[in-house]
Motif scaffolding. Structure first.
Motif, PDB file in Angstrom:
ATOM      1  N   HIS A  10       0.830  -1.209   0.000  1.00 56.93           N
ATOM      2  CA  HIS A  10       0.000   0.000   0.000  1.00 56.93           C
ATOM      3  C   HIS A  10       0.865   1.259   0.000  1.00 56.93           C
ATOM      4  O   HIS A  10       0.555   2.236  -0.696  1.00 56.93           O
ATOM      5  CB  HIS A  10      -0.911  -0.030   1.231  1.00 56.93           C
ATOM      6  N   ASN A  13       2.316   1.919  -3.419  1.00 58.09           N
ATOM      7  CA  ASN A  13       1.246   2.354  -4.310  1.00 58.09           C
ATOM      8  C   ASN A  13       0.932   3.831  -4.123  1.00 58.09           C
ATOM      9  O   ASN A  13       0.624   4.546  -5.081  1.00 58.09           O
ATOM     10  CB  ASN A  13      -0.013   1.516  -4.078  1.00 58.09           C
ATOM     11  N   LYS A  14       0.980   4.292  -2.871  1.00 59.87           N
ATOM     12  CA  LYS A  14       0.709   5.709  -2.607  1.00 59.87           C
ATOM     13  C   LYS A  14       1.778   6.599  -3.242  1.00 59.87           C
ATOM     14  O   LYS A  14       1.467   7.669  -3.785  1.00 59.87           O
ATOM     15  CB  LYS A  14       0.652   5.964  -1.101  1.00 59.87           C
ATOM     16  N   MET A  16       3.521   5.866  -5.895  1.00 58.48           N
ATOM     17  CA  MET A  16       3.271   5.830  -7.331  1.00 58.48           C
ATOM     18  C   MET A  16       2.068   6.682  -7.709  1.00 58.48           C
ATOM     19  O   MET A  16       2.044   7.304  -8.776  1.00 58.48           O
ATOM     20  CB  MET A  16       3.097   4.391  -7.798  1.00 58.48           C
ATOM     21  N   ASP A  17       1.067   6.733  -6.845  1.00 55.31           N
ATOM     22  CA  ASP A  17      -0.086   7.611  -7.090  1.00 55.31           C
ATOM     23  C   ASP A  17       0.360   9.067  -7.202  1.00 55.31           C
ATOM     24  O   ASP A  17      -0.116   9.815  -8.067  1.00 55.31           O
ATOM     25  CB  ASP A  17      -1.119   7.471  -5.976  1.00 55.31           C
ATOM     26  N   TRP A  18       1.276   9.461  -6.334  1.00 56.26           N
ATOM     27  CA  TRP A  18       1.776  10.841  -6.386  1.00 56.26           C
ATOM     28  C   TRP A  18       2.622  11.072  -7.637  1.00 56.26           C
ATOM     29  O   TRP A  18       2.560  12.154  -8.239  1.00 56.26           O
ATOM     30  CB  TRP A  18       2.584  11.167  -5.120  1.00 56.26           C
ATOM     31  N   ASN A  20       2.140   9.622 -10.457  1.00 51.26           N
ATOM     32  CA  ASN A  20       1.135   9.775 -11.518  1.00 51.26           C
ATOM     33  C   ASN A  20       0.533  11.191 -11.489  1.00 51.26           C
ATOM     34  O   ASN A  20       0.302  11.799 -12.540  1.00 51.26           O
ATOM     35  CB  ASN A  20       0.020   8.737 -11.363  1.00 51.26           C
ATOM     36  N   TYR A  21       0.278  11.675 -10.302  1.00 47.45           N
ATOM     37  CA  TYR A  21      -0.275  13.026 -10.155  1.00 47.45           C
ATOM     38  C   TYR A  21       0.664  14.073 -10.748  1.00 47.45           C
ATOM     39  O   TYR A  21       0.220  15.030 -11.402  1.00 47.45           O
ATOM     40  CB  TYR A  21      -0.528  13.316  -8.674  1.00 47.45           C
ATOM     41  N   GLN A 313       2.280  12.822   5.367  1.00 50.97           N
ATOM     42  CA  GLN A 313       2.271  12.610   3.916  1.00 50.97           C
ATOM     43  C   GLN A 313       3.670  12.269   3.394  1.00 50.97           C
ATOM     44  O   GLN A 313       4.165  12.869   2.436  1.00 50.97           O
ATOM     45  CB  GLN A 313       1.705  13.831   3.187  1.00 50.97           C
ATOM     46  N   GLU A 315       4.689   9.691   1.798  1.00 58.91           N
ATOM     47  CA  GLU A 315       4.689   9.163   0.432  1.00 58.91           C
ATOM     48  C   GLU A 315       4.780  10.308  -0.587  1.00 58.91           C
ATOM     49  O   GLU A 315       5.478  10.202  -1.596  1.00 58.91           O
ATOM     50  CB  GLU A 315       3.433   8.329   0.184  1.00 58.91           C
ATOM     51  N   LYS A 316       4.106  11.398  -0.301  1.00 57.97           N
ATOM     52  CA  LYS A 316       4.166  12.582  -1.162  1.00 57.97           C
ATOM     53  C   LYS A 316       5.564  13.183  -1.149  1.00 57.97           C
ATOM     54  O   LYS A 316       6.103  13.577  -2.195  1.00 57.97           O
ATOM     55  CB  LYS A 316       3.134  13.613  -0.700  1.00 57.97           C
TER      56      LYS A 316
END
Length: 326
Positions: A10, A13-14, A16-18, A20-21, A313, A315-316
């Motif tokens: 998880h 994934n977070k 990688m989400d950032w 992608n953002y 945050q 992950e960010k």
């Protein structure tokens, strides 16, 4: 491009989400897939390339600008030590071929380390005893620590001291044939009456430390010169008082963001520079007499629960650091 070398989870994934953002391209080597194939390596006066393939896509590692290593390593399809074992039944040939495979992987790892990297080691842990020595050198408090090989010495130590024992290095996790964990190595208190029942005199090297009188525990995530501390009130629950990893899922430990003194942050930065780590999870205990006592650093320690509990945050922040490297 960014390369992520990690296990599936998880937290990753977070991150990688950032990415992608921020519309930042990346690829990931995962311990759960066997999708990547090493095509070729070229080194000459005028060219340098390490080409890999995923599906129908060719990727040159020369195009990688930044790397994040977290709970992972590089694995290529059809290029493992076990594959070699099936090729040859002659031990000397097998050992020679395995040595050549290690050289290939070692070259790729060293090449990636030359990039801008977070978690710039492919080792999953560092020597705990060396860390204690380094911590002492930078002025951190450390627990009184012994490594004993004799029962009589252990009995002598436990007679007048409250002690705990834990693994000298990585805590063991024993699995059954189905992959289920059947035995975990936790930090445990050692009692004198127990040691008197040990029959043999010679022991496997065993680590003993003073039992600290905890006010609370600290998990401090470190990233490139900055500390993100969290207090864990594990001592309020008998189940987690000695080792907070014995999680009480019914009544979890209270966890909250906190601050640490400037001098402690400076000592941590010195310690991490000595170890060559630019990220990691540090464990401390704040004792009832208000000392901050260093326990260990895990280069790939869990930080998702720190990020969530304290709203850091993280992950960010990792994603932004990787993007800044590109």
């Amino acid at each position: 491009m960014i390369l992520i070398i990690s296990r599936v989870g998880h937290t990753v994934n977070k991150v990688m989400d950032w990415l992608n953002y921020y519309k930042q391209p990346y690829i990931r080597f995962s311990d759960a897939d066997n999708l990547y194939e090493l095509l070729d390596i070229e080194i000459s006066d005028h060219s340098f390339s390490v080409r890999i393939k995923k599906g129908n896509v060719d990727i040159d590692l020369y195009s990688i600008n930044a790397v994040w290593v977290w709970h992972g390593d590089i694995r290529f399809k059809g290029l493992s030590l076990s594959d070699v074992s099936r090729i040859s039944k002659k031990e000397e040939v097998t050992q020679n071929l395995q040595s050549q495979i290690r050289t290939v992987y070692g070259f790729i790892e060293n090449y990636l380390i030359s990039k801008r990297i977070i978690g710039h080691t492919f080792l999953q842990d560092v020597n705990k005893l060396t860390l204690l020595s380094y911590a002492r050198q930078v002025g951190l408090h450390i627990p009184q620590t012994y490594v004993s090989t004799k029962t009589s010495h252990v009995q002598q130590l436990t007679e007048n001291n409250e002690l705990i024992t834990k693994s000298i290095q990585q805590s063991p996790f024993i699995h059954d044939s189905n992959g289920n964990v059947i035995l975990k190595g936790y930090t445990t208190e050692v009692f004198h009456e127990q040691t008197k029942k040990i029959a043999q005199e010679r022991l496997f090297p065993s680590l003993l430390q003073e039992k600290l009188d905890k006010k609370y525990e600290l998990r401090i995530f470190y990233l490139d010169g900055k500390c993100y501390p969290m207090a864990i009130f594990s001592q309020r629950d008998e189940q987690t008082a000695i080792d907070f990893r014995k999680y009480n899922h019914v009544k979890p430990n209270r966890m909250m963001s906190c601050s640490i003194p400037d001098y402690l942050e400076k000592q941590i930065i010195k310690l991490m520079k000595m170890t060559g780590l630019n990220t990691g999870s540090l464990d401390f205990v704040k004792t009832k007499d208000n000392k901050y006592v260093f326990l260990e650093v895990n280069p790939v320690g869990q930080f998702g629960f720190v990020s969530e509990s304290c709203n850091y945050q993280l992950e960010k922040l990792i994603a932004e650091k990787l993007v800044s490297y590109c």
